[in-house]
Write a protein that holds these residues in place. Structure first.
Motif, mmCIF file in Angstrom:
data_model
loop_
_atom_site.group_PDB
_atom_site.id
_atom_site.type_symbol
_atom_site.label_atom_id
_atom_site.label_comp_id
_atom_site.label_asym_id
_atom_site.label_seq_id
_atom_site.Cartn_x
_atom_site.Cartn_y
_atom_site.Cartn_z
ATOM 1 N N VAL A 1 25.264 54.634 35.587
ATOM 2 C CA VAL A 1 26.550 54.671 36.293
ATOM 3 C C VAL A 1 26.895 53.306 36.864
ATOM 4 C CG1 VAL A 1 27.759 55.629 38.298
ATOM 5 C CG2 VAL A 1 26.440 57.137 36.812
ATOM 6 N N PHE A 2 25.889 52.621 37.483
ATOM 7 C CA PHE A 2 26.129 51.292 38.030
ATOM 8 C C PHE A 2 26.511 50.288 36.954
ATOM 9 C CE2 PHE A 2 23.302 52.489 41.819
ATOM 10 C CZ PHE A 2 24.402 52.778 42.598
ATOM 11 N N MET A 3 25.856 50.418 35.793
ATOM 12 C CA MET A 3 26.173 49.495 34.690
ATOM 13 C C MET A 3 27.606 49.704 34.200
ATOM 14 S SD MET A 3 22.594 49.574 32.550
ATOM 15 C CE MET A 3 23.184 48.489 31.269
ATOM 16 N N VAL A 4 28.019 50.947 34.086
ATOM 17 C CA VAL A 4 29.390 51.231 33.639
ATOM 18 C C VAL A 4 30.400 50.708 34.654
ATOM 19 C CG1 VAL A 4 31.039 53.068 33.157
ATOM 20 C CG2 VAL A 4 28.719 53.210 32.237
ATOM 21 N N LEU A 5 30.121 50.961 35.958
ATOM 22 C CA LEU A 5 31.024 50.460 36.994
ATOM 23 C C LEU A 5 31.100 48.937 36.994
ATOM 24 C CD1 LEU A 5 30.131 52.836 39.965
ATOM 25 C CD2 LEU A 5 32.197 52.872 38.560
ATOM 26 N N GLY A 6 29.960 48.283 36.794
ATOM 27 C CA GLY A 6 29.959 46.827 36.744
ATOM 28 C C GLY A 6 30.780 46.303 35.576
ATOM 29 N N ALA A 7 30.664 46.962 34.420
ATOM 30 C CA ALA A 7 31.445 46.534 33.252
ATOM 31 C C ALA A 7 32.938 46.705 33.503
ATOM 32 C CB ALA A 7 31.012 47.333 32.024
ATOM 33 N N LEU A 8 33.321 47.842 34.129
ATOM 34 C CA LEU A 8 34.735 48.063 34.419
ATOM 35 C C LEU A 8 35.278 47.028 35.411
ATOM 36 C CD1 LEU A 8 34.803 51.958 34.735
ATOM 37 C CD2 LEU A 8 35.762 50.582 32.903
ATOM 38 N N LEU A 9 34.478 46.700 36.431
ATOM 39 C CA LEU A 9 34.913 45.674 37.385
ATOM 40 C C LEU A 9 35.089 44.317 36.723
ATOM 41 C CD1 LEU A 9 32.751 46.572 40.520
ATOM 42 C CD2 LEU A 9 35.221 46.804 40.279
ATOM 43 N N ALA A 10 34.154 43.987 35.823
ATOM 44 C CA ALA A 10 34.269 42.705 35.106
ATOM 45 C C ALA A 10 35.531 42.666 34.257
ATOM 46 C CB ALA A 10 33.024 42.491 34.241
ATOM 47 N N LEU A 11 35.842 43.786 33.575
ATOM 48 C CA LEU A 11 37.068 43.824 32.764
ATOM 49 C C LEU A 11 38.314 43.695 33.638
ATOM 50 C CD1 LEU A 11 36.173 46.666 30.232
ATOM 51 C CD2 LEU A 11 36.417 44.234 29.729
ATOM 52 N N CYS A 12 38.319 44.374 34.795
ATOM 53 C CA CYS A 12 39.469 44.282 35.693
ATOM 54 C C CYS A 12 39.667 42.859 36.211
ATOM 55 C CB CYS A 12 39.306 45.251 36.856
ATOM 56 S SG CYS A 12 39.407 46.995 36.393
ATOM 57 N N LEU A 13 38.549 42.206 36.580
ATOM 58 C CA LEU A 13 38.661 40.825 37.058
ATOM 59 C C LEU A 13 39.180 39.904 35.973
ATOM 60 C CD1 LEU A 13 35.377 40.538 39.160
ATOM 61 C CD2 LEU A 13 37.719 40.586 40.024
ATOM 62 N N ALA A 14 38.693 40.084 34.742
ATOM 63 C CA ALA A 14 39.156 39.228 33.631
ATOM 64 C C ALA A 14 40.640 39.434 33.378
ATOM 65 C CB ALA A 14 38.343 39.537 32.374
ATOM 66 N N ALA A 15 41.078 40.710 33.370
ATOM 67 C CA ALA A 15 42.507 40.984 33.154
ATOM 68 C C ALA A 15 43.350 40.400 34.280
ATOM 69 C CB ALA A 15 42.735 42.490 33.043
ATOM 70 N N GLY A 16 42.874 40.498 35.537
ATOM 71 C CA GLY A 16 43.619 39.931 36.649
ATOM 72 C C GLY A 16 43.741 38.417 36.561
ATOM 73 N N MET A 17 42.639 37.758 36.138
ATOM 74 C CA MET A 17 42.701 36.305 35.999
ATOM 75 C C MET A 17 43.676 35.900 34.899
ATOM 76 S SD MET A 17 38.653 35.372 36.472
ATOM 77 C CE MET A 17 38.917 33.622 36.275
ATOM 78 N N VAL A 18 43.688 36.651 33.790
ATOM 79 C CA VAL A 18 44.621 36.335 32.699
ATOM 80 C C VAL A 18 46.062 36.512 33.169
ATOM 81 C CG1 VAL A 18 45.412 37.070 30.425
ATOM 82 C CG2 VAL A 18 42.968 36.858 30.881
ATOM 83 N N ASN A 19 46.343 37.607 33.903
ATOM 84 C CA ASN A 19 47.698 37.843 34.394
ATOM 85 C C ASN A 19 48.126 36.772 35.394
ATOM 86 O OD1 ASN A 19 48.091 40.169 32.882
ATOM 87 N ND2 ASN A 19 47.142 41.488 34.446
ATOM 88 N N CYS A 20 47.189 36.366 36.271
ATOM 89 C CA CYS A 20 47.511 35.308 37.237
ATOM 90 C C CYS A 20 47.842 33.996 36.541
ATOM 91 C CB CYS A 20 46.355 35.124 38.221
ATOM 92 S SG CYS A 20 46.148 36.494 39.382
ATOM 93 N N ALA A 21 47.061 33.667 35.513
ATOM 94 C CA ALA A 21 47.316 32.423 34.781
ATOM 95 C C ALA A 21 48.665 32.475 34.080
ATOM 96 C CB ALA A 21 46.194 32.186 33.759
ATOM 97 N N ALA A 22 48.992 33.631 33.477
ATOM 98 C CA ALA A 22 50.270 33.756 32.779
ATOM 99 C C ALA A 22 51.434 33.659 33.754
ATOM 100 C CB ALA A 22 50.323 35.080 32.019
ATOM 101 N N SER A 23 51.329 34.344 34.926
ATOM 102 C CA SER A 23 52.415 34.281 35.912
ATOM 103 C C SER A 23 52.558 32.873 36.489
ATOM 104 C CB SER A 23 52.142 35.286 37.035
ATOM 105 O OG SER A 23 50.924 34.971 37.696
ATOM 106 N N TYR A 24 51.430 32.157 36.659
ATOM 107 C CA TYR A 24 51.510 30.792 37.177
ATOM 108 C C TYR A 24 52.225 29.877 36.175
ATOM 109 C CZ TYR A 24 50.013 26.217 38.840
ATOM 110 O OH TYR A 24 49.994 24.921 39.279
ATOM 111 N N LYS A 25 51.885 30.043 34.886
ATOM 112 C CA LYS A 25 52.559 29.225 33.873
ATOM 113 C C LYS A 25 54.046 29.543 33.825
ATOM 114 C CE LYS A 25 48.565 28.523 30.808
ATOM 115 N NZ LYS A 25 48.022 28.773 29.458
ATOM 116 N N GLN A 26 54.378 30.835 33.930
ATOM 117 C CA GLN A 26 55.787 31.221 33.894
ATOM 118 C C GLN A 26 56.537 30.664 35.088
ATOM 119 O OE1 GLN A 26 56.341 35.412 33.674
ATOM 120 N NE2 GLN A 26 58.553 35.300 33.319
ATOM 121 N N ALA A 27 55.905 30.715 36.292
ATOM 122 C CA ALA A 27 56.554 30.171 37.484
ATOM 123 C C ALA A 27 56.751 28.657 37.368
ATOM 124 C CB ALA A 27 55.725 30.494 38.723
#
Length: 259
Positions: free
Chosen positions: A44-70
């Motif tokens: 369960v901890f491993m699955v939760l850790g993987a999901l958190l890592a995916l969420c962080l990666a997606a958030g960083m990609v979205n932040c970079a895209a919004s920064y470039k757009q701004a």
């Protein structure tokens, strides 16, 4: 009696063995359960850790895209500014020129800093070739001169002009407004003396008596419609005259540009 006692002992032994086996099986189950629980928790901890890592990666990609757009919105390229001006015919030419100039300066500012750093060795090399003997003291002075030249080039840039639009007005005069009211002529039925033609309305008997006493010949009268008041037009004031201040355009107080 002996047989019954032996059978009772054997039953007691069997019961004790069964109790011991039950205890061993329960102990084995208790030993197995913690291991299974630990493995499940780890999964369960491993699955939760993987999901958190995916969420962080997606958030960083979205932040970079919004920064470039701004950044692209804040600093559009000169081509994008000209393209927007073509697509919008109502755009102000002065504002389009200012935005394109700002965009060009924003593009040229970064390479200019790099060129100043690269120009220092060239100035130093020129000073050594032009100097007699190539002393290190002259090289140091030439380097300082190169630095001052680059700073002077940065200070010579013209400041941006911002239009200060002042409204241009004119006064329009409005005349007073009148309304014409027509009054018809007034016609009344009057008593007219047939002999002298006098208007004797309300005094018929007195007029006849006075004429008889004076030796006159007024003895009869008739009713006639006579215009007692002619037709006339009346002018009534509806609104007074007034002056209106109208804005005809705008002029820049600094450069004199108009729009």
């Amino acid at each position: 009696m002996m047989w019954k006692q032996g059978s009772r002992k054997s039953k007691n032994d069997v019961d004790e063995r069964e109790i011991a086996l039950d205890k061993q099986s329960k102990a084995a189950r208790n030993d197995e359960q913690p291991g299974n629980a630990k493995s499940k928790k780890r999964a369960v901890f491993m699955v939760l850790g993987a999901l958190l890592a995916l969420c962080l990666a997606a958030g960083m990609v979205n932040c970079a895209a919004s920064y470039k757009q701004a950044e692209s919105i804040k600093r559009p390229s000169p081509e994008q500014v000209k393209k927007n001006a073509k697509t919008d015919p109502n755009a102000d030419k002065d504002k389009v020129d200012e935005e394109s100039q700002k965009a060009e300066e924003g593009v040229t500012d970064e390479p200019s800093g790099g060129n100043t750093g690269a120009s220092k060795p060239e100035t130093g090399g020129n000073s050594t070739s032009s100097g007699n003997g190539g002393s290190t003291g002259n090289n140091g002075n030439s380097g300082s001169n190169g630095g001052s030249g680059s700073s002077n080039n940065g200070g010579d840039s013209k400041p941006q002009h911002t239009h200060n639009w002042v409204p241009q007005t004119t006064v329009v005069h409005h005349d007073a407004v009148y309304q014409t009211i027509h009054h018809d002529a007034v016609v009344e039925c009057r008593d007219i003396c047939n002999q002298c033609g006098a208007d004797i309305t309300g005094n018929v008997a007195g007029h006849m008596e006075q004429s008889f006493l004076n030796g006159g010949s007024c003895v009869s009268h008739s009713n006639k419609y006579i215009e007692t008041s002619p037709a006339w037009d009346e002018q009534i004031l509806v609104s007074d005259a007034w002056d209106e201040t109208v804005t005809t355009g705008y002029a820049c107080s600094g450069c004199g540009a108009t729009k």
